[in-house]
Every structure is written in structure tokens, then in C-alpha cells.
Enzyme design. Structure first.
Site, PDB file in Angstrom:
ATOM      1  N   ASP A  10       0.868  -1.173   0.000  1.00 29.09           N
ATOM      2  CA  ASP A  10       0.000   0.000   0.000  1.00 29.09           C
ATOM      3  C   ASP A  10       0.909   1.229   0.000  1.00 29.09           C
ATOM      4  O   ASP A  10       2.093   1.142   0.358  1.00 29.09           O
ATOM      5  CB  ASP A  10      -0.887  -0.047   1.249  1.00 29.09           C
ATOM      6  CG  ASP A  10      -1.740   1.188   1.413  1.00 29.09           C
ATOM      7  OD1 ASP A  10      -2.358   1.624   0.427  1.00 29.09           O
ATOM      8  OD2 ASP A  10      -1.779   1.732   2.535  1.00 29.09           O
ATOM      9  N   ASP A  12       0.001   5.197   0.925  1.00 26.95           N
ATOM     10  CA  ASP A  12      -0.134   6.114   2.060  1.00 26.95           C
ATOM     11  C   ASP A  12      -0.234   5.339   3.369  1.00 26.95           C
ATOM     12  O   ASP A  12      -1.123   4.502   3.538  1.00 26.95           O
ATOM     13  CB  ASP A  12      -1.386   6.980   1.901  1.00 26.95           C
ATOM     14  CG  ASP A  12      -1.324   7.890   0.689  1.00 26.95           C
ATOM     15  OD1 ASP A  12      -1.115   9.094   0.867  1.00 26.95           O
ATOM     16  OD2 ASP A  12      -1.478   7.387  -0.442  1.00 26.95           O
ATOM     17  N   ASP A 167      -1.758  -0.866   5.943  1.00 23.80           N
ATOM     18  CA  ASP A 167      -1.970  -0.333   7.297  1.00 23.80           C
ATOM     19  C   ASP A 167      -3.441  -0.165   7.648  1.00 23.80           C
ATOM     20  O   ASP A 167      -3.773   0.539   8.602  1.00 23.80           O
ATOM     21  CB  ASP A 167      -1.258   1.021   7.448  1.00 23.80           C
ATOM     22  CG  ASP A 167      -1.939   2.126   6.644  1.00 23.80           C
ATOM     23  OD1 ASP A 167      -2.254   1.885   5.459  1.00 23.80           O
ATOM     24  OD2 ASP A 167      -2.159   3.221   7.195  1.00 23.80           O
TER      25      ASP A 167
END
Length: 217
Positions: A10, A12, A167
Site C-alpha cells: 500500500d 499512504d 496499514d
């Protein structure tokens, strides 16, 4: 557990710490509207939730408010002006990525960040990646598995040969649906009250470097 042929990240909150840019965006817009600044932490927690969530935070509106989407565009216009000024790789990736390449493990980026902003950001944080999948590239964005499966296809690999690191619970759900090993990055943008243990990821890492310890000998 077999050594992966590729690890997908991922963007960001996982590969890149982009929150400092968004902190500047949100508080500059609030200053324009004579509103007091928000705390860095309040903004950081919403970065992984995208532009609409950040707009709702900035102007304290609900997501179904008629002004929410126009405000989102206003926020994104400001982001386009400021993107990459303070964003950076999370510490540790500057050594992790070369270490993966030395072990002949490829890596790619799979993000819900729109292509426009992804393509602006990556060169400004000195990231050069052959395979980058954005939501415009697939029919369904994460938590659907489409983007992860496209990345594997573009790498010439099966899903089972790839790991995915993110995240947010949507990242773990996407990895699970794609049939990839899921790894939760607990150093990312975790919201207050959200317990990553409840995501039921296959593995958890508290730092980028910890990923290396998961690799089989």
C-alpha cells in the site's frame, strides 16, 4: 511458508509517510476559512481513509452532506499544489527495498490513491517502481482484490507468489480475498479505537525492516 516472488505495498501509511503533506493541506484550508488548526494526530489518522474523509474532518461535515464532495475537490486541489513537499518514505524502506532486490524479490505498489496524485508523488519522494496499480486501473478498488490481482498479473506472477502489506483493514481484506499472505503494518495510520489484532492478518510488522525477518531462509 514459501519465499515470495514479490511483495506488494500500500502507499499512504505503509510505504510513504504522506501525512505531513495532508497536515499542511488541511490546516492551510482551515486558516483560509478562519478556523483553528487541527492536531497533527487527528489528521494523520484519516489519511488512509482518503480525500472525502479528510474533507469531512477539515470542515466538520458528514459524508452525505451535499457540500462534502465539492469540499473534497477543494481539498484535492490544494493537495495537488503541496504534494510531496514534506512526504517521505517511512524510515527503513531506504534499506528494505534494495535488500528485497538483492534477494531477487520484486516489489510493487497497490493503492487507492488516484493515479493523478500517485504519479505526482512518487518521483518527488524518489520512488521508481515498474508496477503501480491505482483505482482507475480496475473495476473495484480495495477491499476488493482486483487491484492486487492486477499487480500480480502485471508482474507475471500468481497471487500465491505475492505478499501484500498495508496499514488498514481494507488492505488485509483485499489480500485475503486475493489469496495473498496479508501483512499488517502497525507503524502506519491506525485510528484511535482500531485494534489491528482484530483484522486477523497473517503477519504483523511494527517497522519496515521487520519484513525481512519474515522471509524464509
Amino acid at each position: 511458508m514459501q519465499k515470495p516472488a514479490a511483495i506488494l505495498f500500500d502507499l499512504d501509511g505503509t510505504l510513504a509517510d504522506t501525512a505531513p503533506d495532508f497536515i499542511d493541506v488541511v490546516n492551510s484550508l482551515r486558516q483560509d476559512d478562519d478556523l483553528p488548526p487541527l492536531t497533527d494526530d487527528a489528521i494523520r489518522q484519516q489519511v488512509s481513509n482518503g480525500g472525502l474523509a479528510l474533507a469531512c474532518l477539515t470542515w466538520n461535515v458528514a459524508s452525505d452532506d451535499p457540500q462534502a464532495w465539492p469540499l473534497r475537490q477543494r481539498l484535492l486541489d490544494r493537495y495537488e499544489q503541496l504534494i510531496g513537499q514534506r512526504a517521505r518514505l517511512f524510515p527503513g524502506f531506504e534499506t528494505l527495498l534494495p535488500a528485497l532486490e538483492q534477494q531477487q524479490i520484486r516489489w510493487a505498489i497497490v493503492t487507492n490513491k488516484p493515479r493523478l496524485y500517485t504519479d505526482l508523488l512518487l518521483p518527488r519522494i524518489s520512488v521508481h517502481c515498474d508496477v503501480v496499480v491505482c483505482p482507475e486501473d480496475v473495476e473495484h478498488r480495495k477491499p476488493a482484490p482486483d487491484a492486487l490481482l492486477k499487480a500480480a498479473h502485471d508482474l507475471g506472477l500468481s497471487a500465491e507468489q505475492c505478499w501484500y502489506v498495508g496499514d488498514h483493514i481494507r488492505d488485509i481484506e483485499a489480500a485475503r480475498a486475493a489469496g495473498m499472505l496479508s501483512i499488517a503494518a502497525t507503524f502506519g495510520y491506525i485510528e484511535d479505537g482500531d485494534d489491528p489484532a482484530s483484522w486477523q492478518a497473517d503477519r504483523y510488522i511494527a517497522t519496515p525492516q521487520a519484513l525481512l525477518s519474515l522471509l524464509p531462509e
